[in-house]
Design a protein around this motif. Structure first.
Motif, short mmCIF file in Angstrom:
data_model
loop_
_atom_site.label_atom_id
_atom_site.label_comp_id
_atom_site.label_asym_id
_atom_site.label_seq_id
_atom_site.Cartn_x
_atom_site.Cartn_y
_atom_site.Cartn_z
N ASP A 1 -7.58 0.48 -3.77
CA ASP A 1 -6.28 0.97 -3.42
C ASP A 1 -6.56 2.56 -3.24
N GLY A 2 -5.99 3.17 -1.86
CA GLY A 2 -6.25 4.62 -1.76
C GLY A 2 -5.46 5.31 -2.63
N ARG B 1 0.85 -1.25 -0.11
CA ARG B 1 -0.07 -0.03 0.07
C ARG B 1 0.87 1.19 0.00
N GLU C 1 -12.64 -2.21 -1.24
CA GLU C 1 -12.91 -0.79 -1.37
C GLU C 1 -11.97 -0.19 -2.35
N GLU D 1 -7.35 7.38 -5.37
CA GLU D 1 -7.70 8.92 -5.44
C GLU D 1 -6.76 10.07 -5.54
N GLU E 1 -5.64 -5.63 -4.34
CA GLU E 1 -6.40 -4.46 -3.62
C GLU E 1 -7.57 -4.91 -2.78
N GLN F 1 -6.39 8.98 7.63
CA GLN F 1 -7.27 7.88 7.32
C GLN F 1 -8.55 7.95 7.88
#
Length: 815
Positions: A41-42, A14, A39, A45, A36, A663
């Motif tokens: 992978d961050g 990550r 939801e 965004e 992933e 987060q």
């Protein structure tokens, strides 16, 4: 043919560092399967997601479930390389640790990058970039960037990019071993180790001052009144042009500075007894007057007039402080082919960076655009029911003691940006022969204590002093080249060909030769012959402007009193707390190992290219992709406290803290921890992430009041115990943490060596740890220490050696 074709990579990582590692492997032909969460992978965004995740497959697995973990374990059975970025113990608790997987797949290369390492006081601290930087002293180191007292927030991802490079180096070294032995192993590195690689000499000066406290004292770069205390500020002048452009010069060598003084119209000083010692002066008053002379002379010319002088005087060069968003249009980036167009089905045509290292025969390529979430889940998981793919190696040689045992590297390079790269290979067991000019490696003389500036870049090497400008010197090189695996060349464009040490000449003698060109800009093109140093690349890449933030004015009407503090702030921002030299040297180490692995796997030896500018662009890659509708990336506030209320510096009752709780899952824990001081949980302004973003200024105001109530050390003790990312900001500079702090000492990142003249001293251990074939740290070499022994190795007798020495072709070390 792909350098890494046929390799399967399972990416459990990550964040930015892991994404860079797997992207690099994908760019050179590996099949990368990125796991992933359901939801997503961050990183999705982020505007640069389409760059970071190109060429990969996306598989959606819930690793919090036994079914998801079972699928991951089965995938690992057919994997060559596994990448993970969990904190120590997390993968093991999921049954995805190295010991859990290697029995079923003995050839597995299990590659881990943590924030702080696997032991020591910070091992279980969250590995956010900002937390690592705060504990390394990097924010204190960067305080001069901000126009206020206290530490400053560095925006460039020094720790993450550097840690990614050290992990790649460990992977390639282990892969080189596996190609010969069939054996897999564990590879470990950390963001702390990557960051520590950036400091070329301050760490050693600390050791000198520690050993000789009365005879040698370090000097701060600036006085309390903001006046340069060292001549470096004049050699690395930051100035404003008559039409409002900030320029960064890097005239570090005497001949470069002499020409610079001529272009400034200040060469009359050489004949004036008052100023003839320039740029060295003993008093602050004299240094300030000289600095003002330079700034006034520089702003008497427009940018166009300076550019005309750069053509007339090739040894004089400055980069404009551009933005990172302008880096893709740098003329040398375009000329080198470092910028490409990639079509993406979601955002259309994109302009982004080409693969970081240019290979002439097995070039990197973008295999596919970034995937949709879970796009390849069915495809990849359905293959689990088929006959298992097993990583295999054709050879089964015994394990070597060191991973690069038997590999010989020949180095033609000066300073740090390229030469530290071969030093990394020396730590991994390679024999590195440095060809030094008769005047010596310039970094040997750059600091007042002999050799102090060069110790790190010379570690583990043999020093051979040969004048390659002479026919006899070239003959020595040509006789040696048959036993060499890799040449690292970082001289300016045209120099290698002029001296007969270019790729065409040397590969004709040794067709199996790997040859890396590692210049500042390129081997030709608009800037190929320009001198490149860390500050100029820091300015030209956009790093300086990015880090200095939005409070720097870019206009022509500034007074001298306004120019001076801005000059210092920009100069710091372009090279602190890390710099382009560090980025580039790490990139050189990675490139050299990529070339070695490519030859081992494909049988192809080739010419390669990397540059300071391109490698720094990869470190700044959050801004190195453009497409229609691209959103802006988060930027720090004008005073350089941080990116938002939840990722920011705060002043405490005593000292400073850095808070990293960006987060959503971290918000409730923070609210509960701060409940005795402030009721954040019931405040409607902060009830969800959207409202918190809208009311960021109000949240900052609340947290400013809270953190002022207690000392920074108390906040760290209590919040870290609750697994909340909040730490006391350590004092700078980085060299203090590197040599004198539990962050390296207790983590096992230091070792001791015996220097031939300085004696026993501490230094960094190898930056990546391989479980079966660890590297070994060795000391630096003295000037010409190995000239005679190498010549004897080539068959030269006493008479021939004496003649070469008498003719000035070589220099041999004499006690």
């Amino acid at each position: 043919m792909d350098a890494l074709g046929g390799l399967r990579v399972l990416d459990l990582s990550r964040g930015f560092s892991g994404a860079l590692v797997s992207q690099f492997l994908a760019d050179y032909g590996a099949e990368v399967i990125h796991i992933e969460s359901p939801e997503g992978d961050g990183l999705r965004e982020q505007p640069a997601y389409y760059f970071w995740q190109r060429g990969k497959k996306s598989v959606s697995l819930d690793l919090s479930s036994e079914a998801g973990r079972t699928s991951a374990r089965r995938l690992a059975e057919s994997t060559d390389i596994l990448i993970e970025t969990y904190r120590p113990g997390v993968a093991e608790r999921m049954g995805l640790g190295y010991d859990d997987l290697c029995e079923a797949n003995p050839s597995l290369l299990y590659a881990s990058i943590t924030g702080f390492g696997r032991k020591g006081p910070y091992a279980n601290l969250k590995g956010y970039e900002g937390l690592v930087m705060a504990k390394m002293g990097g924010m204190g180191h960067s305080g001069n960037m901000a126009g206020r007292p206290g530490p400053a927030f560095p925006t460039a991802p020094f720790n993450s990019f550097s840690g990614a490079q050290t992990l790649l180096q460990g992977i390639f070294a282990a892969l080189f071993v596996r190609e010969r032995t069939g054996r897999g192993q564990r590879i470990d590195t950390s963001m702390v180790q990557g960051m520590a690689a950036h400091d070329p000499w301050d760490w050693f000066l600390r050791l000198v001052a520690e050993r000789y406290p009365e005879a040698f004292k370090t000097t701060p770069p600036f006085s309390d009144t903001g006046i340069p205390m060292q001549s470096f500020a004049f050699r690395l002048l930051v100035c404003l042009t008559r039409d409002g452009h900030w320029l960064q010069f890097s005239q570090t060598s005497p001949h470069l500075f002499k020409d610079f003084m001529t272009t400034l119209g200040l060469d009359w000083m050489w004949d004036d007894p008052e100023w003839s010692s320039a740029p060295e002066f003993e008093t602050e008053e004299k240094r300030e007057r000289f600095w003002e002379y330079m700034l006034e002379a520089a702003r008497s010319k427009t940018l166009e007039e300076w550019q005309q002088l750069f053509e007339e005087y090739p040894n004089v060069w400055a980069e404009v402080y551009r933005s990172t968003r302008e880096l893709l249009d740098h003329p040398q980036m375009r000329h080198n082919g470092h910028v490409i167009e990639v079509d993406d089905p979601r955002v259309g045509s994109t302009t982004q960076l080409a693969p970081m290292v240019r290979l002439s025969k097995t070039p990197g390529r973008v295999q596919s655009p970034a995937p949709e979430p879970g796009e390849h889940t069915d495809e990849v998981l359905s293959s689990l029911g088929a006959a298992a793919r097993r990583p295999t190696a054709e050879r089964s040689e015994p394990l070597p003691q060191r991973p690069l045992e038997g590999v010989t590297v020949l180095e033609f390079g000066l300073y740090y940006a390229a030469p530290f790269g071969p030093a990394i290979l020396a730590d991994l067991g390679a024999r590195v022969i440095k060809i030094e000019p008769k005047t010596g490696e310039p970094m040997r003389h750059i600091m007042p204590f002999p050799d102090a500036g060069a110790v790190k870049s010379l570690q583990g090497k043999e020093s051979v002093v040969v004048d390659v400008a002479t026919p006899e010197g070239r003959k020595v090189i040509h006789e040696l080249i048959g036993a060499v695996d890799i040449v690292m060349m970082s001289y300016r464009a045209g120099v290698s060909k002029k001296h007969g040490i270019d790729y065409a000449t040397l590969s004709a003698i040794n067709p199996d030769l790997i040859y890396l060109n590692a210049p500042g800009y390129g081997t030709d093109g608009p800037c190929g012959r320009k001198p490149a140093f860390a500050p100029t690349i820091g300015a030209g890449s956009g790093m300086g402007q990015l880090q200095a933030g939005p409070s720097i004015p870019y206009r022509a009407d500034l007074s001298l009193a306004e120019i001076k503090p801005m000059s210092l702030r920009l100069g710091t921002a372009a090279q602190a707390p890390g710099n382009a030299d560090g980025f580039s040297a790490l990139g050189v180490g990675t490139a050299l190992l990529l070339g070695l692995v490519a030859r081992e796997r494909t049988g192809v030896a080739q010419e390669m290219l990397t540059s300071m500018l391109c490698t720094t662009a990869f470190a700044l890659s959050e801004d190195c992709i453009e497409y229609e509708g691209r959103a802006a990336r988060p930027l720090p506030d004008a005073e350089l406290y941080g990116l938002s209320a939840l990722y920011r510096l705060y002043e405490a009752e005593d000292g400073w803290v850095f808070l990293a709780t960006p987060q959503e899952a971290e918000w409730k824990a923070l609210c509960a921890a701060l409940a005795p001081h402030v009721d954040l949980a019931s405040d409607a302004r902060f009830e969800d992430s959207k409202r918190r973003a809208e009311n960021d200024a109000a949240l900052i105001a609340c947290l400013i009041e809270v953190f002022r109530k207690r000392p920074a050390a108390d906040w760290e003790r209590d919040l870290v115990a609750l697994d909340i990312g909040c730490v006391e900001v350590a004092n700078g500079p980085i060299s203090r943490a590197t040599m004198d702090d539990p962050i390296t000492r207790d983590a096992g990142f230091l070792t001791e060596v015996v220097h031939p003249s300085f004696g026993r001293h501490r230094r960094l251990a190898p930056l990546a740890t391989l479980s079966l074939t660890p590297g070994k740290a060795r000391p630096a070499c003295l000037f010409g220490q190995h000239t005679e022994s190498l010549l004897r190795e080539l068959g030269y007798e006493d008479e021939a050696i004496e003649k070469l020495e008498a003719d000035g072709v070589i220099i041999c070390f004499r006690d």
